[in-house]
Scaffold this active site. Sequence first.
Site, PDB file in Angstrom:
ATOM      1  N   CYS A  96      -3.192  18.354   2.212  1.00 59.49           N
ATOM      2  CA  CYS A  96      -3.356  19.734   1.343  1.00 59.49           C
ATOM      3  C   CYS A  96      -4.277  19.902   0.480  1.00 59.49           C
ATOM      4  O   CYS A  96      -5.446  20.242   0.436  1.00 59.49           O
ATOM      5  CB  CYS A  96      -1.555  20.103   0.272  1.00 59.49           C
ATOM      6  SG  CYS A  96      -1.812  21.688   0.233  1.00 59.49           S
ATOM      7  N   CYS A 139       7.086  20.736  -0.761  1.00 57.11           N
ATOM      8  CA  CYS A 139       7.006  22.445  -1.044  1.00 57.11           C
ATOM      9  C   CYS A 139       8.057  22.978   0.255  1.00 57.11           C
ATOM     10  O   CYS A 139       8.382  23.736   0.189  1.00 57.11           O
ATOM     11  CB  CYS A 139       6.048  22.848  -0.941  1.00 57.11           C
ATOM     12  SG  CYS A 139       4.707  22.876   0.583  1.00 57.11           S
TER      13      CYS A 139
END
Length: 396
Positions: free
Chosen positions: A116, A213
């Site tokens: 990410c 997440c």
Amino acid sequence: MTDVNIDLELPVPREEARVVVAMSGGVDSSVTAALLKASGYNVVGVTLQLYDHGSATHRSGACCAGQDIYDARRVAAKLDIPHYVLDYEARFREEVIDRFADSYLMGETPIPCVACNQSIKFRDLLETARDLGADALATGHYIASRGRPGGGRALHRARDESRDQSYFLFATTSEQLSFLRFPLGDMEKAETREWARRFGLDIAEKSDSQDICFVPTGRYSQVIARLRPGASTPGDIVHVDGRILGRHEGIIHYTIGQRRGLGVATGEPLFVVDLDAGSARVVVGPREALETRRIFLRDVNWIGDGALSSGRHELHVKVRSTRAPAPAWLEVADDGRVTVELAEGEAGVSPGQACVFYESGASQSRVLGGGWITGTRSAFPRVTEVAFPREPAAAR
């Protein structure tokens, strides 16, 4: 607040400098925005919507969920700064979630947070910040960026070693470093929360994000099964001595170093020591079979001085985010293959994880880069080829 003076060392006067702050809705990024605004910078907040957050909206400790977007918006309003929410869901799924699923199916243990940072925040968001006319992109990561005497910038471990995030930022390039800033690198977490209170931010006591997440339940195998239905193949559970001990329903249910839930009973403690995706076999053995001293790497990112030359280099490495940097030797072959020899054995090193390089083991030492682990070599005797570690064919 007159006692706030964060110097980002930008080439333009502070009152003219525009800084985009990546605001996740948490304490760290919120305080970063507040500190920079109080220091006189022209701050613009940007929050990324990264995934379908419906199931995680009200989950405590979830990052980038719906509630976080609202929290970031409220903080921006409190600070009186512009705030934008960008829809990055499609690119996040392609660059992070899909790669995470495919990596697990290959028997690896991926780190989506690194992917990410590498492909979403420090590539796509960085370019968006430039498009907004920013002079820098700042984040709430606990890592330090410092100017070098000869020019350029270097990464250093955070002062708060319990919060240091350098392991997750090893893929940051030298070019990106010239544009990135990390104001919390020399701050303790307790100080960050105290600043949040002083700024009157209602997220001052908000819990830190936990786990991955986009895995709201914390059960990775469920997410993999949903993303890649039918892709996981049942197979044998094999002892390192060649015995077939039982069957499993897919390697996605196992990770290197796992002891509990193996589904076999032999009267001795057994651990997962290898995952052979090609033959769908889970290899188990005693604890000593987990130890490795040699690690094989791909996609190495070097941010030390000069180019990474062939030969043997003494440094320190982390092969797990929670460990302190340990002595090692980085070996670069003439054909570009990179391996790391650990001075002391490390247990449970898994393909898909990162090996991060440091100048030394000292506090706040410089980060020199790192690479992705493709395989390891164990000194423990293994009878069957299935138990042989995955490594580049030329290294065998």
